[in-house]
Design a protein around this motif. Structure first.
Motif, PDB file in Angstrom:
ATOM      1  N   PHE A  46      -9.913 -16.424  -0.012  1.00  0.00           N
ATOM      2  CA  PHE A  46     -10.035 -16.160   1.330  1.00  0.00           C
ATOM      3  C   PHE A  46     -10.749 -14.678   1.359  1.00  0.00           C
ATOM      4  CE2 PHE A  46      -6.563 -19.234   2.381  1.00  0.00           C
ATOM      5  CZ  PHE A  46      -7.472 -20.241   3.180  1.00  0.00           C
ATOM      6  N   GLY A  47     -10.365 -13.851   0.538  1.00  0.00           N
ATOM      7  CA  GLY A  47     -10.747 -12.623   0.667  1.00  0.00           C
ATOM      8  C   GLY A  47     -12.261 -12.485   0.094  1.00  0.00           C
ATOM      9  N   VAL A  48     -12.665 -13.296  -0.908  1.00  0.00           N
ATOM     10  CA  VAL A  48     -13.888 -13.275  -1.436  1.00  0.00           C
ATOM     11  C   VAL A  48     -14.951 -14.023  -0.393  1.00  0.00           C
ATOM     12  CG1 VAL A  48     -15.565 -14.374  -3.001  1.00  0.00           C
ATOM     13  CG2 VAL A  48     -13.377 -13.552  -3.836  1.00  0.00           C
ATOM     14  N   ILE A  49     -14.242 -15.116   0.290  1.00  0.00           N
ATOM     15  CA  ILE A  49     -15.304 -15.758   1.380  1.00  0.00           C
ATOM     16  C   ILE A  49     -15.524 -14.558   2.506  1.00  0.00           C
ATOM     17  CG2 ILE A  49     -15.254 -17.630   2.977  1.00  0.00           C
ATOM     18  CD1 ILE A  49     -13.915 -19.070   1.172  1.00  0.00           C
ATOM     19  N   GLY A  50     -14.344 -13.820   2.776  1.00  0.00           N
ATOM     20  CA  GLY A  50     -14.467 -12.935   3.963  1.00  0.00           C
ATOM     21  C   GLY A  50     -15.358 -11.901   3.715  1.00  0.00           C
ATOM     22  N   LEU A  51     -15.422 -11.454   2.207  1.00  0.00           N
ATOM     23  CA  LEU A  51     -16.194 -10.249   2.002  1.00  0.00           C
ATOM     24  C   LEU A  51     -17.639 -10.923   1.952  1.00  0.00           C
ATOM     25  CD1 LEU A  51     -15.623  -7.488   1.229  1.00  0.00           C
ATOM     26  CD2 LEU A  51     -15.396  -8.329  -1.218  1.00  0.00           C
ATOM     27  N   ALA A  52     -17.942 -12.104   1.508  1.00  0.00           N
ATOM     28  CA  ALA A  52     -19.349 -12.494   1.443  1.00  0.00           C
ATOM     29  C   ALA A  52     -19.978 -12.579   2.984  1.00  0.00           C
ATOM     30  CB  ALA A  52     -19.140 -13.781   0.792  1.00  0.00           C
ATOM     31  N   LEU A  53     -19.128 -13.172   3.924  1.00  0.00           N
ATOM     32  CA  LEU A  53     -19.566 -13.285   5.195  1.00  0.00           C
ATOM     33  C   LEU A  53     -19.807 -11.808   5.841  1.00  0.00           C
ATOM     34  CD1 LEU A  53     -17.156 -16.324   6.544  1.00  0.00           C
ATOM     35  CD2 LEU A  53     -19.346 -16.273   6.286  1.00  0.00           C
ATOM     36  N   ALA A  54     -18.644 -11.143   5.533  1.00  0.00           N
ATOM     37  CA  ALA A  54     -18.891  -9.686   5.917  1.00  0.00           C
ATOM     38  C   ALA A  54     -20.472  -8.979   5.637  1.00  0.00           C
ATOM     39  CB  ALA A  54     -17.855  -8.844   5.916  1.00  0.00           C
ATOM     40  N   ILE A  55     -20.568  -9.157   4.217  1.00  0.00           N
ATOM     41  CA  ILE A  55     -21.790  -8.582   3.529  1.00  0.00           C
ATOM     42  C   ILE A  55     -22.977  -9.133   4.333  1.00  0.00           C
ATOM     43  CG2 ILE A  55     -23.008  -8.379   1.628  1.00  0.00           C
ATOM     44  CD1 ILE A  55     -20.480  -7.912   0.196  1.00  0.00           C
ATOM     45  N   ILE A  56     -23.019 -10.552   4.529  1.00  0.00           N
ATOM     46  CA  ILE A  56     -24.175 -11.154   5.001  1.00  0.00           C
ATOM     47  C   ILE A  56     -24.432 -10.853   6.602  1.00  0.00           C
ATOM     48  CG2 ILE A  56     -24.918 -13.672   5.828  1.00  0.00           C
ATOM     49  CD1 ILE A  56     -23.570 -14.805   3.323  1.00  0.00           C
ATOM     50  N   ALA A  57     -23.274 -10.404   7.335  1.00  0.00           N
ATOM     51  CA  ALA A  57     -23.186 -10.239   8.717  1.00  0.00           C
ATOM     52  C   ALA A  57     -23.790  -8.530   8.775  1.00  0.00           C
ATOM     53  CB  ALA A  57     -21.921 -10.147   9.075  1.00  0.00           C
ATOM     54  N   LYS A  58     -23.589  -7.743   7.742  1.00  0.00           N
ATOM     55  CA  LYS A  58     -24.181  -6.741   7.702  1.00  0.00           C
ATOM     56  C   LYS A  58     -25.683  -6.567   7.218  1.00  0.00           C
ATOM     57  CE  LYS A  58     -24.233  -1.975   7.694  1.00  0.00           C
ATOM     58  NZ  LYS A  58     -24.461  -1.324   8.803  1.00  0.00           N
ATOM     59  N   ALA A  59     -25.852  -7.364   5.948  1.00  0.00           N
ATOM     60  CA  ALA A  59     -27.386  -7.082   5.714  1.00  0.00           C
ATOM     61  C   ALA A  59     -28.456  -8.106   6.457  1.00  0.00           C
ATOM     62  CB  ALA A  59     -27.251  -7.812   4.141  1.00  0.00           C
ATOM     63  N   VAL A  60     -28.036  -9.043   6.843  1.00  0.00           N
ATOM     64  CA  VAL A  60     -29.021 -10.275   7.229  1.00  0.00           C
ATOM     65  C   VAL A  60     -28.955 -10.052   9.106  1.00  0.00           C
ATOM     66  CG1 VAL A  60     -29.630 -12.472   7.615  1.00  0.00           C
ATOM     67  CG2 VAL A  60     -28.735 -11.699   5.353  1.00  0.00           C
TER      68      VAL A  60
END
Length: 90
Positions: A46-60
């Motif tokens: 869950f932490g890795v998925i949450g971190l990936a979603l947050a980075i996508i939300a920031k970058a894209v």
């Protein structure tokens, strides 16, 4: 606002109407929830998925809540792993 012909919406907002910010931050909100869940259950997933979603939300998507989502997901990931080591060690 409506037209005078049949009460159909025009799609326009009044001057002080909110712009619908909750719909713009969906990925960040999901990432925050994943970070909180990662604190207690399966932090590596869950932490890795949450971190990936947050980075996508920031970058894209340039979401407004992306930075707090990154922080919450990272704290959930690291905190969940530390909590798991403490619980498994005792």
């Amino acid at each position: 606002m409506t037209t005078r012909y049949g009460n159909q919406p025009t799609g326009q907002r009044s001057h002080g109407a909110p712009a619908g910010a909750a719909a713009d931050n969906v990925m960040s909100i999901i990432a925050i929830v994943m970070g909180v869940v990662a604190l207690l259950f399966l932090p590596i997933v869950f932490g890795v998925i949450g971190l990936a979603l947050a980075i996508i939300a920031k970058a894209v998507r340039n979401e407004r809540l992306a930075v707090p989502a990154i922080v919450v997901a990272a704290v959930g990931l690291v905190g969940g792993m530390i909590l798991g080591v403490i619980v498994a060690g005792s």
